[in-house]
Motif scaffolding. Structure first.
Motif, PDB file in Angstrom:
ATOM      1  N   MET A 189     -30.987 -70.598 -35.662  1.00 47.58           N
ATOM      2  CA  MET A 189     -29.960 -71.231 -34.867  1.00 47.58           C
ATOM      3  C   MET A 189     -29.528 -70.256 -33.777  1.00 47.58           C
ATOM      4  O   MET A 189     -29.327 -69.082 -34.034  1.00 47.58           O
ATOM      5  CB  MET A 189     -28.772 -71.573 -35.765  1.00 47.58           C
ATOM      6  N   ARG A 190     -29.379 -70.775 -32.590  1.00 40.13           N
ATOM      7  CA  ARG A 190     -28.957 -69.928 -31.471  1.00 40.13           C
ATOM      8  C   ARG A 190     -27.449 -69.706 -31.519  1.00 40.13           C
ATOM      9  O   ARG A 190     -26.695 -70.504 -32.070  1.00 40.13           O
ATOM     10  CB  ARG A 190     -29.353 -70.588 -30.158  1.00 40.13           C
ATOM     11  N   GLN A 191     -27.041 -68.624 -30.900  1.00 37.85           N
ATOM     12  CA  GLN A 191     -25.630 -68.250 -30.909  1.00 37.85           C
ATOM     13  C   GLN A 191     -24.765 -69.314 -30.234  1.00 37.85           C
ATOM     14  O   GLN A 191     -23.668 -69.602 -30.706  1.00 37.85           O
ATOM     15  CB  GLN A 191     -25.437 -66.904 -30.228  1.00 37.85           C
ATOM     16  N   ASP A 192     -25.240 -69.926 -29.156  1.00 39.48           N
ATOM     17  CA  ASP A 192     -24.439 -70.941 -28.470  1.00 39.48           C
ATOM     18  C   ASP A 192     -24.286 -72.196 -29.328  1.00 39.48           C
ATOM     19  O   ASP A 192     -23.243 -72.846 -29.305  1.00 39.48           O
ATOM     20  CB  ASP A 192     -25.032 -71.289 -27.103  1.00 39.48           C
ATOM     21  N   GLU A 193     -25.291 -72.508 -30.136  1.00 40.22           N
ATOM     22  CA  GLU A 193     -25.184 -73.654 -31.033  1.00 40.22           C
ATOM     23  C   GLU A 193     -24.151 -73.400 -32.121  1.00 40.22           C
ATOM     24  O   GLU A 193     -23.360 -74.275 -32.460  1.00 40.22           O
ATOM     25  CB  GLU A 193     -26.547 -73.961 -31.656  1.00 40.22           C
ATOM     26  N   VAL A 194     -24.162 -72.189 -32.650  1.00 36.74           N
ATOM     27  CA  VAL A 194     -23.186 -71.814 -33.674  1.00 36.74           C
ATOM     28  C   VAL A 194     -21.778 -71.856 -33.086  1.00 36.74           C
ATOM     29  O   VAL A 194     -20.838 -72.331 -33.730  1.00 36.74           O
ATOM     30  CB  VAL A 194     -23.510 -70.419 -34.259  1.00 36.74           C
ATOM     31  N   ALA A 195     -21.624 -71.403 -31.865  1.00 36.63           N
ATOM     32  CA  ALA A 195     -20.314 -71.413 -31.208  1.00 36.63           C
ATOM     33  C   ALA A 195     -19.812 -72.845 -31.019  1.00 36.63           C
ATOM     34  O   ALA A 195     -18.624 -73.115 -31.226  1.00 36.63           O
ATOM     35  CB  ALA A 195     -20.387 -70.700 -29.862  1.00 36.63           C
ATOM     36  N   GLU A 196     -20.700 -73.772 -30.658  1.00 38.73           N
ATOM     37  CA  GLU A 196     -20.299 -75.172 -30.492  1.00 38.73           C
ATOM     38  C   GLU A 196     -19.852 -75.769 -31.824  1.00 38.73           C
ATOM     39  O   GLU A 196     -18.854 -76.494 -31.884  1.00 38.73           O
ATOM     40  CB  GLU A 196     -21.452 -75.995 -29.917  1.00 38.73           C
TER      41      GLU A 196
END
Length: 54
Positions: free
Chosen positions: A1-8
């Motif tokens: 999982m990418r960091q931006d996906e986790v942030a969302e």
């Protein structure tokens, strides 16, 4: 999982938490918080489905 996906996903969960806290603290009408919570869950589900499709 990418960091931006986790942030969302984290933002979606924070919005849901905030809606629940507002109702628990009597700061908003339950129906208003329910609508906010529903929208936050919809976003969370959408983000998770997009991750599953990748």
């Amino acid at each position: 999982m990418r960091q931006d996906e986790v942030a969302e996903i984290a933002e979606d969960l924070e919005e849901l938490r905030d809606a629940l806290c507002d109702v628990a603290e009597g700061e908003t009408m339950p129906a208003d918080a329910a609508m906010r919570g529903h929208a936050a869950l919809d976003l969370l589900i959408n983000h998770l489905e997009n991750l599953a499709d990748d």
